[in-house]
Design an enzyme around this catalytic site. Sequence first.
Site, PDB file in Angstrom:
ATOM      1  N   HIS A  17      46.616  37.167  -5.102  1.00 32.16           N
ATOM      2  CA  HIS A  17      47.156  36.100  -4.246  1.00 32.16           C
ATOM      3  C   HIS A  17      47.328  34.811  -5.068  1.00 32.16           C
ATOM      4  O   HIS A  17      48.332  34.112  -4.934  1.00 32.16           O
ATOM      5  CB  HIS A  17      46.198  35.768  -3.095  1.00 32.16           C
ATOM      6  N   LYS A  41      42.216  43.065  14.535  1.00 35.64           N
ATOM      7  CA  LYS A  41      41.002  43.511  13.864  1.00 35.64           C
ATOM      8  C   LYS A  41      40.240  42.267  13.392  1.00 35.64           C
ATOM      9  O   LYS A  41      40.840  41.356  12.834  1.00 35.64           O
ATOM     10  CB  LYS A  41      41.414  44.348  12.645  1.00 35.64           C
ATOM     11  N   ARG A  90      53.589  44.457  -4.081  1.00 33.47           N
ATOM     12  CA  ARG A  90      52.872  45.182  -5.136  1.00 33.47           C
ATOM     13  C   ARG A  90      53.572  46.489  -5.478  1.00 33.47           C
ATOM     14  O   ARG A  90      53.916  46.749  -6.611  1.00 33.47           O
ATOM     15  CB  ARG A  90      51.431  45.472  -4.694  1.00 33.47           C
ATOM     16  N   SER A 128      42.720  42.886  -0.815  1.00 38.36           N
ATOM     17  CA  SER A 128      41.484  42.351  -0.229  1.00 38.36           C
ATOM     18  C   SER A 128      40.604  43.491   0.277  1.00 38.36           C
ATOM     19  O   SER A 128      39.378  43.435   0.160  1.00 38.36           O
ATOM     20  CB  SER A 128      41.818  41.413   0.938  1.00 38.36           C
TER      21      SER A 128
END
Length: 160
Positions: A17, A41, A90, A128
């Site tokens: 990030h 979540k 990515r 993450s």
Amino acid sequence: MNIFVYPGSFDPVTNGHLDIIDRAAKLCDKLIVAVLINRTKTPAFTIEERASFIEEVLVGRDNIEVIPFSGLLVDFMKKHNATTVVKGLRAVSDFEYEFQMALLNKKLYPSIETLFMMTNVEYSYLSSSAVRELASYGGNIKDLVPDIIIDRVYGKYKNK
Ligand code: PNS
């Protein structure tokens, strides 16, 4: 003034990030790092933790601001007069979801642009969720997250 927004959960922020933040900040007058408050979540780190990790790493960078947000990204963009959403890509696996979000955001707010930046190859494997999993089993997260947050990431999983 050209304002870009880099939105995400940052649960927690990774060096991947930060690489996107550094590069995107060079392309605009102001970069807002927008940290998502509500998720279906529950995040591992609180909104205060997630925002302050980023703020601490970016201290002294005056064209970057960290702002928590909830609700629709396009509403946040309008409120802050931002022109462009920045996203890191990515792998091909990121593409479908990001493509859908970019098109939906464009439908909701036609003048918006989404700028995709290819991640640095060094961080192409990094997420993450991988950091959280590693930390929870005591794996080495050095070089994956900024040094100043390492102890706090491990701290979250101590005594669990
Ligand atoms: O780091 P993440 O979890 O991939 O970030 C996702 C984020 C925050 C960019 C995305 O969930 C988002 O923009 N949420 C706000 C709600 C919204 O505007 N959704 C897009 C239209 S479906």
